[in-house]
Write a protein that holds these residues in place. Structure first.
Motif, PDB file in Angstrom:
ATOM      1  N   ARG A 168      13.541  63.705  43.067  1.00 48.32           N
ATOM      2  CA  ARG A 168      14.944  63.946  42.712  1.00 48.32           C
ATOM      3  C   ARG A 168      15.133  65.286  41.987  1.00 48.32           C
ATOM      4  O   ARG A 168      16.249  65.703  41.752  1.00 48.32           O
ATOM      5  CB  ARG A 168      15.469  62.834  41.813  1.00 48.32           C
ATOM      6  CG  ARG A 168      15.551  61.503  42.486  1.00 48.32           C
ATOM      7  CD  ARG A 168      16.177  60.512  41.558  1.00 48.32           C
ATOM      8  NE  ARG A 168      16.026  59.160  42.056  1.00 48.32           N
ATOM      9  CZ  ARG A 168      16.281  58.081  41.343  1.00 48.32           C
ATOM     10  NH1 ARG A 168      16.710  58.193  40.110  1.00 48.32           N
ATOM     11  NH2 ARG A 168      16.116  56.892  41.866  1.00 48.32           N
ATOM     12  N   LEU A 169      14.037  65.917  41.623  1.00 53.37           N
ATOM     13  CA  LEU A 169      14.095  67.148  40.842  1.00 53.37           C
ATOM     14  C   LEU A 169      13.889  68.394  41.688  1.00 53.37           C
ATOM     15  O   LEU A 169      13.821  69.496  41.162  1.00 53.37           O
ATOM     16  CB  LEU A 169      13.027  67.096  39.743  1.00 53.37           C
ATOM     17  CG  LEU A 169      13.067  65.879  38.832  1.00 53.37           C
ATOM     18  CD1 LEU A 169      11.872  65.880  37.899  1.00 53.37           C
ATOM     19  CD2 LEU A 169      14.358  65.844  38.049  1.00 53.37           C
TER      20      LEU A 169
ATOM     21  N   LYS B 265      15.664  70.290  43.642  1.00 55.61           N
ATOM     22  CA  LYS B 265      16.625  71.387  43.536  1.00 55.61           C
ATOM     23  C   LYS B 265      16.454  72.142  42.218  1.00 55.61           C
ATOM     24  O   LYS B 265      16.439  73.372  42.191  1.00 55.61           O
ATOM     25  CB  LYS B 265      18.048  70.841  43.675  1.00 55.61           C
ATOM     26  CG  LYS B 265      19.085  71.885  43.933  1.00 55.61           C
ATOM     27  CD  LYS B 265      20.403  71.217  44.262  1.00 55.61           C
ATOM     28  CE  LYS B 265      21.485  72.213  44.568  1.00 55.61           C
ATOM     29  NZ  LYS B 265      22.785  71.566  44.798  1.00 55.61           N
ATOM     30  N   ALA B 266      16.307  71.410  41.119  1.00 60.51           N
ATOM     31  CA  ALA B 266      16.113  72.054  39.815  1.00 60.51           C
ATOM     32  C   ALA B 266      14.792  72.828  39.785  1.00 60.51           C
ATOM     33  O   ALA B 266      14.724  73.930  39.224  1.00 60.51           O
ATOM     34  CB  ALA B 266      16.157  71.017  38.695  1.00 60.51           C
TER      35      ALA B 266
ATOM     36  N   ALA C  27      17.799  68.947  35.662  1.00 63.29           N
ATOM     37  CA  ALA C  27      18.446  68.238  36.767  1.00 63.29           C
ATOM     38  C   ALA C  27      19.440  67.229  36.207  1.00 63.29           C
ATOM     39  O   ALA C  27      19.253  66.677  35.127  1.00 63.29           O
ATOM     40  CB  ALA C  27      17.410  67.525  37.618  1.00 63.29           C
TER      41      ALA C  27
ATOM     42  N   HIS D 146      22.806  64.363  37.703  1.00 67.23           N
ATOM     43  CA  HIS D 146      23.323  63.609  38.828  1.00 67.23           C
ATOM     44  C   HIS D 146      24.842  63.747  38.842  1.00 67.23           C
ATOM     45  O   HIS D 146      25.427  64.225  37.874  1.00 67.23           O
ATOM     46  CB  HIS D 146      22.914  62.141  38.710  1.00 67.23           C
ATOM     47  CG  HIS D 146      23.371  61.525  37.424  1.00 67.23           C
ATOM     48  ND1 HIS D 146      22.698  61.742  36.235  1.00 67.23           N
ATOM     49  CD2 HIS D 146      24.427  60.747  37.118  1.00 67.23           C
ATOM     50  CE1 HIS D 146      23.327  61.108  35.262  1.00 67.23           C
ATOM     51  NE2 HIS D 146      24.374  60.496  35.768  1.00 67.23           N
TER      52      HIS D 146
ATOM     53  N   ARG E 112      22.881  69.993  39.796  1.00 63.35           N
ATOM     54  CA  ARG E 112      23.186  68.733  40.485  1.00 63.35           C
ATOM     55  C   ARG E 112      22.602  68.759  41.862  1.00 63.35           C
ATOM     56  O   ARG E 112      22.478  69.683  42.537  1.00 63.35           O
ATOM     57  CB  ARG E 112      24.694  68.534  40.596  1.00 63.35           C
ATOM     58  CG  ARG E 112      25.296  68.163  39.293  1.00 63.35           C
ATOM     59  CD  ARG E 112      26.708  67.684  39.528  1.00 63.35           C
ATOM     60  NE  ARG E 112      27.303  67.402  38.233  1.00 63.35           N
ATOM     61  CZ  ARG E 112      28.558  67.534  37.973  1.00 63.35           C
ATOM     62  NH1 ARG E 112      29.387  67.918  38.894  1.00 63.35           N
ATOM     63  NH2 ARG E 112      29.017  67.256  36.785  1.00 63.35           N
TER      64      ARG E 112
END
Length: 137
Positions: A16-17, A19-20, A107, A109, A137
């Motif tokens: 989930r991270l 992109k960051a 990151a 949401h 996000r």
């Protein structure tokens, strides 16, 4: 412009991270910065590690892989907290000060109903940090 970029990371949700992590790596390349991965774990066994020492080793392995794969300088610092969910914001702010980070890339949401009552971790860190913060996000 930035010498040290702190990237909070949750080893249970690395996917989930992405992109960051990409933003942090791109900025590190652009400015020749060091990336400091920061993880917060429980003092008790978790799904990721049996103890804080094992967690720190796994976090260090992620940092080494990030550095090798992306040709950047990366380090890792693990913190143990009694209750990471409760202590996370305070611990991340402490970590940023101790690492002498001048940018935090964190990151987040898409906000929902709970964020109208409680701040997200990214929002709380951005609200209280003394250095620049990018919430991704």
């Amino acid at each position: 412009m930035f010498k040290k970029i702190m990237l909070p990371i949750d080893l249970e949700h690395v996917e989930r991270l992405e992109k960051a992590l990409h933003v942090g790596v791109d900025l590190a390349r652009l400015y020749g910065s060091t990336i400091c991965l920061v993880g917060v774990t429980a003092e008790t066994p978790t799904a990721i590690a049996h103890n804080p020492s094992e967690y720190a080793q796994k976090l260090q392995a992620v940092a080494a892989d990030l550095a090798e794969t992306n040709e950047v300088t990366a380090e890792a610092v693990a913190y143990a907290a009694h209750d990471p969910a409760v202590d996370l914001d305070k611990t991340l702010l402490q970590a940023a000060r101790e690492a002498e980070a001048d940018l935090i890339v964190i990151a987040s949401h898409v906000p929902g109903l709970p964020e109208h009552l409680f701040a997200s971790h990214g929002g709380a860190v951005a609200s209280h940090a003394t250095m620049s913060v990018m919430v991704i996000r």
